[in-house]
Design a protein around this motif. Structure first.
Motif, mmCIF file in Angstrom:
data_model
loop_
_atom_site.group_PDB
_atom_site.id
_atom_site.type_symbol
_atom_site.label_atom_id
_atom_site.label_comp_id
_atom_site.label_asym_id
_atom_site.label_seq_id
_atom_site.Cartn_x
_atom_site.Cartn_y
_atom_site.Cartn_z
ATOM 1 N N TYR A 55 -16.684 -2.633 5.926
ATOM 2 C CA TYR A 55 -15.255 -2.282 6.046
ATOM 3 C C TYR A 55 -14.751 -2.663 7.439
ATOM 4 O O TYR A 55 -13.681 -3.264 7.586
ATOM 5 C CB TYR A 55 -15.121 -0.782 5.785
ATOM 6 C CG TYR A 55 -13.778 -0.179 6.115
ATOM 7 C CD1 TYR A 55 -12.672 -0.385 5.296
ATOM 8 C CD2 TYR A 55 -13.610 0.631 7.248
ATOM 9 C CE1 TYR A 55 -11.442 0.190 5.590
ATOM 10 C CE2 TYR A 55 -12.394 1.208 7.551
ATOM 11 C CZ TYR A 55 -11.304 0.976 6.722
ATOM 12 O OH TYR A 55 -10.092 1.549 7.020
ATOM 13 N N GLY B 23 0.839 -1.203 0.000
ATOM 14 C CA GLY B 23 0.000 0.000 0.000
ATOM 15 C C GLY B 23 0.872 1.250 0.000
ATOM 16 O O GLY B 23 0.467 2.309 0.480
ATOM 17 N N ILE C 56 -6.411 -9.688 -0.124
ATOM 18 C CA ILE C 56 -5.061 -9.146 0.097
ATOM 19 C C ILE C 56 -4.498 -9.713 1.403
ATOM 20 O O ILE C 56 -3.364 -10.199 1.463
ATOM 21 C CB ILE C 56 -5.114 -7.594 0.182
ATOM 22 C CG1 ILE C 56 -5.469 -6.978 -1.175
ATOM 23 C CG2 ILE C 56 -3.800 -7.029 0.716
ATOM 24 C CD1 ILE C 56 -5.780 -5.485 -1.115
HETATM 25 P P1 NAD Z 1 -5.152 4.655 0.892
HETATM 26 O O1 NAD Z 1 -6.385 4.255 0.140
HETATM 27 O O2 NAD Z 1 -4.528 5.965 0.546
HETATM 28 O O3 NAD Z 1 -4.031 3.520 0.750
HETATM 29 C C1 NAD Z 1 -4.340 2.183 0.525
HETATM 30 C C2 NAD Z 1 -3.536 1.741 -0.692
HETATM 31 O O4 NAD Z 1 -3.782 0.357 -0.930
HETATM 32 C C3 NAD Z 1 -3.928 2.495 -1.977
HETATM 33 O O5 NAD Z 1 -2.811 3.179 -2.521
HETATM 34 C C4 NAD Z 1 -4.405 1.387 -2.894
HETATM 35 O O6 NAD Z 1 -4.068 1.597 -4.270
HETATM 36 C C5 NAD Z 1 -3.694 0.171 -2.330
HETATM 37 N N1 NAD Z 1 -4.345 -1.052 -2.756
HETATM 38 C C6 NAD Z 1 -5.688 -1.321 -2.745
HETATM 39 N N2 NAD Z 1 -5.916 -2.513 -3.287
HETATM 40 C C7 NAD Z 1 -4.698 -3.011 -3.655
HETATM 41 C C8 NAD Z 1 -4.300 -4.218 -4.294
HETATM 42 N N3 NAD Z 1 -5.198 -5.148 -4.674
HETATM 43 N N4 NAD Z 1 -2.974 -4.410 -4.528
HETATM 44 C C9 NAD Z 1 -2.047 -3.458 -4.165
HETATM 45 N N5 NAD Z 1 -2.394 -2.306 -3.561
HETATM 46 C C10 NAD Z 1 -3.704 -2.094 -3.313
HETATM 47 O O7 NAD Z 1 -5.518 4.585 2.431
HETATM 48 P P2 NAD Z 1 -4.715 5.108 3.708
HETATM 49 O O8 NAD Z 1 -5.500 6.221 4.281
HETATM 50 O O9 NAD Z 1 -3.294 5.301 3.368
HETATM 51 O O10 NAD Z 1 -4.879 3.862 4.678
HETATM 52 C C11 NAD Z 1 -3.854 2.858 4.833
HETATM 53 C C12 NAD Z 1 -4.394 1.722 5.690
HETATM 54 O O11 NAD Z 1 -4.807 2.232 6.974
HETATM 55 C C13 NAD Z 1 -5.617 1.026 5.088
HETATM 56 O O12 NAD Z 1 -5.543 -0.340 5.384
HETATM 57 C C14 NAD Z 1 -6.763 1.650 5.838
HETATM 58 O O13 NAD Z 1 -7.895 0.801 5.887
HETATM 59 C C15 NAD Z 1 -6.159 1.862 7.212
HETATM 60 N N6 NAD Z 1 -6.835 2.945 7.952
HETATM 61 C C16 NAD Z 1 -6.720 4.237 7.523
HETATM 62 C C17 NAD Z 1 -7.367 5.235 8.225
HETATM 63 C C18 NAD Z 1 -7.273 6.672 7.789
HETATM 64 O O14 NAD Z 1 -7.839 7.523 8.473
HETATM 65 N N7 NAD Z 1 -6.597 7.005 6.697
HETATM 66 C C19 NAD Z 1 -8.149 4.924 9.353
HETATM 67 C C20 NAD Z 1 -8.257 3.597 9.755
HETATM 68 C C21 NAD Z 1 -7.568 2.614 9.054
#
Ligand code: NAD
Length: 322
Positions: A150, A9, A98
């Motif tokens: 989710y 990611g 994943i």
């Molecule tokens: P984001 O969507 O910017 O990053 C997630 C990345 O995963 C994306 O770049 C996407 O292209 C990649 N991805 C999705 N499917 C994929 C696949 N099949 N193969 C390869 N890459 C893939 O989200 P974020 O805000 O950076 O969040 C990162 C993690 O933290 C996630 O797991 C999210 O659920 C978790 N999270 C984030 C928050 C927040 O506030 N941002 C809160 C709770 C949990």
């Protein structure tokens, strides 16, 4: 000691900031994502464009040994993406696939430590009905009742990694992130989260105009600045504490107050208009007692300072795209 690190990611919001920090520390970093980071080139030593839903891609990735693996890849978005129900099957299928692939391959490859990014969305809806007194202490997760698919997928994957830890000695760390925000995050297109969406709406509004807020705006949340999130993530991964543990802020605000803060930062004369829209739970904030006790970690950037940096970056993006 310099480490070999894999960030899954790495093209996303938190992943791209994490890669930058790990490179600043001098480690050898491999990143993988479906897409390159949107706003700045990745400083990773190797950046692989690949689909983690494909077991062959994940097996291939793990041919090298890693001291640390950060698993941040998920089918992800803000309330407009996660809470309408329209993307539920994709969210469940893509993210579970994943995690199933990564847990199995990491165990077989003997990865040193694996960090998994879970979410505050795993907490039961019935503990988050009172906007003034939400309960998100870690052991309130069960009996489970997340308000979104989710959240259910995150809970499933927490248990998946814990099962690999129990049966196969996979050395896992699990954090439950609460609303991470900051510059270089998605700010338009439908997947953006509340802080970025509000900054965009305020930056786009003409003087004297209105900013639309979903719901009555009395729903509460807390927001953690990205640099604090990255610090806590690395500290947890290198500690001897497995979690699950909250990584968030305890500075709780209503969404209307957050909007007023952004309007104030912009210096524009704007009014708030509350309109129907997806809202999620009524109240949510981090409970940091466990992480304070186990890691001595506290957020260092308050909401006003973090939102000032975020608004500055998003208003530049809005001007450049006009
Ligand atoms: P984001 O969507 O910017 O990053 C997630 C990345 O995963 C994306 O770049 C996407 O292209 C990649 N991805 C999705 N499917 C994929 C696949 N099949 N193969 C390869 N890459 C893939 O989200 P974020 O805000 O950076 O969040 C990162 C993690 O933290 C996630 O797991 C999210 O659920 C978790 N999270 C984030 C928050 C927040 O506030 N941002 C809160 C709770 C949990």
């Amino acid at each position: 000691m310099l480490k070999r690190i894999l960030v899954c990611g790495a093209g996303g919001f938190i992943g791209s900031h994490l890669v930058r920090r790990l490179k600043d520390e001098g480690h050898h970093v491999t990143g993988i994502d479906l897409k390159a980071p949107e706003f700045a080139p990745s400083p990773a030593d190797d950046f692989i464009l690949g689909d983690l839903r494909d077991p062959a891609v994940v097996r291939d990735l793990m041919r090298q040994p890693y001291d640390e693996l950060y698993q941040l890849a998920a089918d992800m978005g803000g309330a407009g993406y996660l809470f309408t129900g329209a993307n539920d099957a994709a969210v469940m299928h893509n993210s579970a696939q994943i995690n199933l692939n990564i847990a199995e391959a990491a165990h077989r490859a003997g990865v040193g430590r694996l960090f998994y990014a879970s979410s505050a969305c795993i907490y039961p809806e019935h503990n988050q009905l009172d906007p003034e007194n939400p309960n998100c202490v870690e052991d309130s997760a069960y009996p489970a009742n997340p308000d979104s698919e989710y959240g259910w997928e995150k809970l499933f994957s927490e248990r998946l990694y814990q099962s690999y830890a129990r049966n196969h000695d996979l050395n896992c760390r699990i954090a439950r992130y609460h609303n991470i925000y900051g510059p270089q995050g998605t700010w338009t297109g439908g997947r953006e989260k509340a802080p970025a969406a509000l900054c965009r709406k305020v930056a786009e509004a003409p003087d004297g105009g209105e900013v639309e807020i979903w719901g009555d705006g009395l729903q509460t949340r807390s927001f953690l600045f990205i640099d604090d999130c990255v610090e806590a993530t690395i500290r947890l991964t290198r500690s001897d504490f497995a979690g699950p543990v909250n990584i968030g802020s305890e500075e709780m605000v209503s969404i209307n107050s957050l909007a007023r803060l952004v309007i104030d930062l912009s210096g524009k004369p704007l009014r708030i208009r509350n309109v129907p829209g997806p809202e999620g739970v009524r109240g949510r904030t981090s409970d940091n007692r466990l992480i304070r006790a186990r890691l001595g970690w506290e957020p260092t950037v308050d909401l006003r300072a973090g939102m000032a940096r975020t608004y500055g970056w998003i208003s530049d993006q809005v001007s450049q795209s006009a």
